[in-house]
Write a protein that holds these residues in place. Sequence first.
Motif, short mmCIF file in Angstrom:
data_model
loop_
_atom_site.label_atom_id
_atom_site.label_comp_id
_atom_site.label_asym_id
_atom_site.label_seq_id
_atom_site.Cartn_x
_atom_site.Cartn_y
_atom_site.Cartn_z
N LEU A 193 24.62 37.45 -3.89
CA LEU A 193 23.93 36.52 -3.00
C LEU A 193 23.14 37.25 -1.92
O LEU A 193 21.98 36.92 -1.64
N MET A 194 23.75 38.26 -1.31
CA MET A 194 23.06 38.98 -0.24
C MET A 194 21.87 39.75 -0.78
O MET A 194 20.82 39.82 -0.13
N ASN A 195 22.01 40.33 -1.96
CA ASN A 195 20.87 41.03 -2.57
C ASN A 195 19.74 40.08 -2.93
O ASN A 195 18.58 40.51 -3.07
N GLN A 196 20.08 38.80 -3.10
CA GLN A 196 19.05 37.80 -3.37
C GLN A 196 18.19 37.54 -2.14
O GLN A 196 17.09 37.02 -2.25
N GLY A 197 18.70 37.89 -0.95
CA GLY A 197 17.90 37.76 0.27
C GLY A 197 18.25 36.57 1.12
O GLY A 197 17.43 36.14 1.95
N ILE A 198 19.45 36.01 0.96
CA ILE A 198 19.83 34.85 1.77
C ILE A 198 19.87 35.23 3.25
O ILE A 198 19.99 36.41 3.60
N ALA A 199 19.80 34.21 4.12
CA ALA A 199 19.78 34.47 5.56
C ALA A 199 21.14 34.88 6.09
O ALA A 199 21.24 35.74 6.97
N GLY A 200 22.22 34.25 5.58
CA GLY A 200 23.55 34.57 6.09
C GLY A 200 24.63 33.85 5.31
O GLY A 200 24.35 33.04 4.42
N LEU A 201 25.89 34.16 5.66
CA LEU A 201 27.06 33.60 4.99
C LEU A 201 28.02 33.01 6.01
O LEU A 201 28.23 33.60 7.09
N MET A 202 28.64 31.88 5.67
CA MET A 202 29.74 31.33 6.45
C MET A 202 30.89 31.09 5.48
O MET A 202 30.74 30.33 4.51
N VAL A 203 32.03 31.74 5.70
CA VAL A 203 33.16 31.69 4.77
C VAL A 203 34.37 31.10 5.47
O VAL A 203 34.80 31.60 6.52
N LYS A 204 34.93 30.05 4.87
CA LYS A 204 36.17 29.48 5.39
C LYS A 204 37.35 30.28 4.87
O LYS A 204 37.42 30.62 3.68
N ALA A 246 26.61 43.90 3.96
CA ALA A 246 26.09 42.99 4.98
C ALA A 246 25.52 43.76 6.16
O ALA A 246 24.45 43.42 6.69
N ASN A 247 26.22 44.81 6.57
CA ASN A 247 25.73 45.62 7.68
C ASN A 247 24.46 46.38 7.30
O ASN A 247 23.56 46.54 8.12
N ARG A 248 24.42 46.86 6.07
CA ARG A 248 23.24 47.62 5.63
C ARG A 248 22.01 46.71 5.52
O ARG A 248 20.90 47.09 5.91
N LEU A 249 22.21 45.48 4.99
CA LEU A 249 21.08 44.57 4.81
C LEU A 249 20.77 43.76 6.07
O LEU A 249 19.71 43.12 6.15
N GLY A 250 21.70 43.77 7.02
CA GLY A 250 21.51 42.93 8.20
C GLY A 250 21.69 41.45 7.87
O GLY A 250 20.97 40.60 8.39
N THR A 251 22.67 41.16 7.00
CA THR A 251 22.97 39.78 6.61
C THR A 251 24.20 39.31 7.40
O THR A 251 25.32 39.74 7.09
N PRO A 252 24.04 38.47 8.39
CA PRO A 252 25.18 38.03 9.18
C PRO A 252 26.22 37.30 8.31
O PRO A 252 25.89 36.45 7.49
N VAL A 253 27.50 37.67 8.51
CA VAL A 253 28.60 37.03 7.79
C VAL A 253 29.59 36.50 8.83
O VAL A 253 30.07 37.25 9.68
N PHE A 254 29.90 35.20 8.74
CA PHE A 254 30.82 34.55 9.66
C PHE A 254 32.07 34.11 8.91
O PHE A 254 32.01 33.71 7.74
#
Length: 398
Positions: free
Chosen positions: A87-98, A113-121
Amino acid sequence: YTTLFRSRRRGTGLIHIKELFRLQNIHRLRLIAGQDGLERTVTEAVLFEYDPSRVQLPDFYRGDLVVTTLAYARGDAKLVAHSLQALMNQGIAGLMVKTAYFSELPQAVITLANRLGTPVFLFDDTYIEEVILQVTDLIRGKRHFAGFEQDVDALMRGDLIEEQTRERARRIDPLGQSSYRIYAVSPKERMVTLDDKLYALMETDADAAHRCTFIEWRRMMLALCREEDGLSAQEALTRFGDLLTRAGVDRQSVVIGQSDLREARAQMGASLCEAVYAARAAKLCGKAELAAHELGLYAYLFPMSENPFVCDRCRRVLSSIREYDAQNHTNLEQTALVYVKENMEIAAAAKVLFQHPNTVRYRLSKIQRIIGMEDDPLFAPMLSLTVSLSRILAEGQV
């Protein structure tokens, strides 16, 4: 399954990832990776809850904020790493995981996530549906209730293929997990504060905000209301009226149309038509509210009023009667209007017109000749249809 929750107006419904910290009702929302991407913009909220062996990554785009419980990967950290990295390699803006199934994420996910700058919550406990609603409210900005006009138009036309219908319906009601009715609120006069009143209510009434989605459409306010408590049509209509009252809307200043109860989102176009037509019929009939099952002939007249050929035919028939009246100083049009209003009963029409019934019969025979329907058994229903349709066409010119 997958649910794509599209924002109301791509390009205007934008937020930055960092604005997610404004969501105070999500339990322990915390950023665990991708801090460099907090300035990214979010245009979509996407619920991701299905077997990743069936995932179609083109379904996810830049600007998508993906929300998931990772239920599909229970106990399988490798599957979590594989799917979230994809998903992150696809270029999404971010992730929210319950954290329902995983209290932490694999290190490979954090590193990428840190390398791509993809925020993960991560967040705890909060129902994922509530998270989707809160994020989407933030994206949309409830202030103007705008952005669904084209979707409503397309659904009401009814010429979409099945997949297009589902996608349009998902934009309006992304969760789609309950029965629903649609209401159309039509001001008797222009009400510039209607949206402000409803917005203020949504800000303070959590139950109403969860159950109802409001849409500005033309001169009306449409409301999709989710119903799971088995109310009758009248009970549901009363509850919706109470909602308007709580919002400070003067019930005397609006008319309300109500659709039938439905479950399938594929039938949302029909529900929208029912609600809109019911509100328009209520206004024409001088009623405060009208349900779809009370539409009667109007259920056919309103769709006919959108057909250019039928409208032209109606205008030509009325024009020929008016021309005869003007040339011969008669009043056949008034006779036709009263005759239809009195349910095609000659005696009743004669009483209203202060004329002998034979006079009314004579005038109707004149109309028959003028419109070329002499000795036609369908004359009475044809005249009724023409007069009733003309009222709808006149409404559209106001």
